[in-house]
Design a protein around this motif. Structure first.
Motif, PDB file in Angstrom:
ATOM      1  N   PHE A  33      -3.317   4.854   4.546  1.00  0.00           N
ATOM      2  CA  PHE A  33      -2.398   3.790   4.151  1.00  0.00           C
ATOM      3  C   PHE A  33      -3.027   2.410   4.313  1.00  0.00           C
ATOM      4  N   PHE A  34      -3.813   2.216   5.361  1.00  0.00           N
ATOM      5  CA  PHE A  34      -4.380   0.893   5.628  1.00  0.00           C
ATOM      6  C   PHE A  34      -5.723   0.661   4.928  1.00  0.00           C
ATOM      7  N   GLN A  35      -6.112   1.556   4.054  1.00  0.00           N
ATOM      8  CA  GLN A  35      -7.342   1.362   3.283  1.00  0.00           C
ATOM      9  C   GLN A  35      -7.070   0.468   2.078  1.00  0.00           C
ATOM     10  N   GLY A  36      -8.138  -0.082   1.523  1.00  0.00           N
ATOM     11  CA  GLY A  36      -8.021  -0.894   0.319  1.00  0.00           C
ATOM     12  C   GLY A  36      -7.518  -2.293   0.628  1.00  0.00           C
ATOM     13  N   PRO A  37      -7.594  -3.173  -0.356  1.00  0.00           N
ATOM     14  CA  PRO A  37      -7.212  -4.572  -0.139  1.00  0.00           C
ATOM     15  C   PRO A  37      -5.768  -4.752   0.346  1.00  0.00           C
ATOM     16  N   THR A  38      -4.828  -4.027  -0.233  1.00  0.00           N
ATOM     17  CA  THR A  38      -3.434  -4.193   0.186  1.00  0.00           C
ATOM     18  C   THR A  38      -3.225  -3.646   1.591  1.00  0.00           C
ATOM     19  N   GLY A  39      -3.798  -2.483   1.889  1.00  0.00           N
ATOM     20  CA  GLY A  39      -3.688  -1.917   3.230  1.00  0.00           C
ATOM     21  C   GLY A  39      -4.314  -2.824   4.273  1.00  0.00           C
ATOM     22  N   ASN A  77       7.575  -6.404   3.574  1.00  0.00           N
ATOM     23  CA  ASN A  77       8.025  -5.144   2.966  1.00  0.00           C
ATOM     24  C   ASN A  77       7.517  -5.001   1.535  1.00  0.00           C
ATOM     25  N   ASP A  78       7.349  -6.123   0.837  1.00  0.00           N
ATOM     26  CA  ASP A  78       6.810  -6.078  -0.526  1.00  0.00           C
ATOM     27  C   ASP A  78       5.383  -5.526  -0.528  1.00  0.00           C
ATOM     28  N   LEU A  79       4.600  -5.904   0.500  1.00  0.00           N
ATOM     29  CA  LEU A  79       3.231  -5.378   0.615  1.00  0.00           C
ATOM     30  C   LEU A  79       3.245  -3.872   0.859  1.00  0.00           C
ATOM     31  N   TRP A  80       4.149  -3.434   1.727  1.00  0.00           N
ATOM     32  CA  TRP A  80       4.254  -2.001   2.021  1.00  0.00           C
ATOM     33  C   TRP A  80       4.612  -1.239   0.747  1.00  0.00           C
ATOM     34  N   THR A  81       5.573  -1.769   0.005  1.00  0.00           N
ATOM     35  CA  THR A  81       5.992  -1.123  -1.246  1.00  0.00           C
ATOM     36  C   THR A  81       4.827  -1.080  -2.231  1.00  0.00           C
ATOM     37  N   ARG A  82       4.097  -2.187  -2.308  1.00  0.00           N
ATOM     38  CA  ARG A  82       2.948  -2.226  -3.214  1.00  0.00           C
ATOM     39  C   ARG A  82       1.902  -1.188  -2.805  1.00  0.00           C
ATOM     40  N   ARG A  83       1.640  -1.093  -1.506  1.00  0.00           N
ATOM     41  CA  ARG A  83       0.622  -0.132  -1.040  1.00  0.00           C
ATOM     42  C   ARG A  83       1.053   1.291  -1.352  1.00  0.00           C
TER      43      ARG A  83
END
Length: 154
Positions: A33-39, A77-83
């Motif tokens: 989940f925490f990988q990548g730019p958004t994570g 929460n928007d970041l979590w949804t995006r991820r």
């Protein structure tokens, strides 16, 4: 003392606690989940908010709750949804329940981390105090000595 406290290896303190509550499958889900730019952005925000909460004097799960509330207020929460939307459906279907299954243990993890860090800090304090006992005693004696009256030139 400060240098030794700052040099504490958090992994040494936290790993046994996480191993007690988090399965390998759950850990893999967190890592994914925490990988990548958004994570990574989510992780950065979480760390900043946790530090802000700690700076207010909050400890353990109370600090975590403050950090979560700050994140909600800031729209994290928007970041979590995006991820989650970035994950392929099969990963999303696997990761979401694993992360949700951890919600019940975060408070215990946070509180145990706080206790373990305090314990390590106290151990360091005692060791530094013991190692520098003669210097501390000499400094205290010097500080308690009455100083000679200072004369001012006429």
């Amino acid at each position: 003392f400060v240098q030794k406290i700052e040099a504490i290896n958090i992994v040494d303190i936290d790993l046994p606690i996480y191993q007690k509550y988090v399965s390998q499958e759950q850990a893999d889900a967190i890592i994914l989940f925490f990988q990548g730019p958004t994570g990574e952005q989510i992780g950065q925000h979480m760390a900043e908010r946790a530090l802000d909460a700690l700076r207010t004097g909050a400890r353990g799960s109370t600090a975590d709750a403050q950090a979560i509330q700050a994140g909600i207020s800031a729209g994290d929460n928007d970041l979590w949804t995006r991820r989650f939307s970035e994950l392929p459906p099969e990963q999303r279907d696997k990761v979401l329940p694993l992360l949700q299954s951890l919600q019940g243990v975060w408070k215990q993890i946070d509180d145990e981390q706080d206790v373990a860090f305090d314990k390590r800090g106290n151990e360091i304090f005692v060791a530094v105090q013991k190692a520098h006992q003669l210097e501390i005693r000499a400094a205290m004696q010097a500080a308690n000595k009455p100083s000679a009256p200072q004369t001012t030139p006429h």
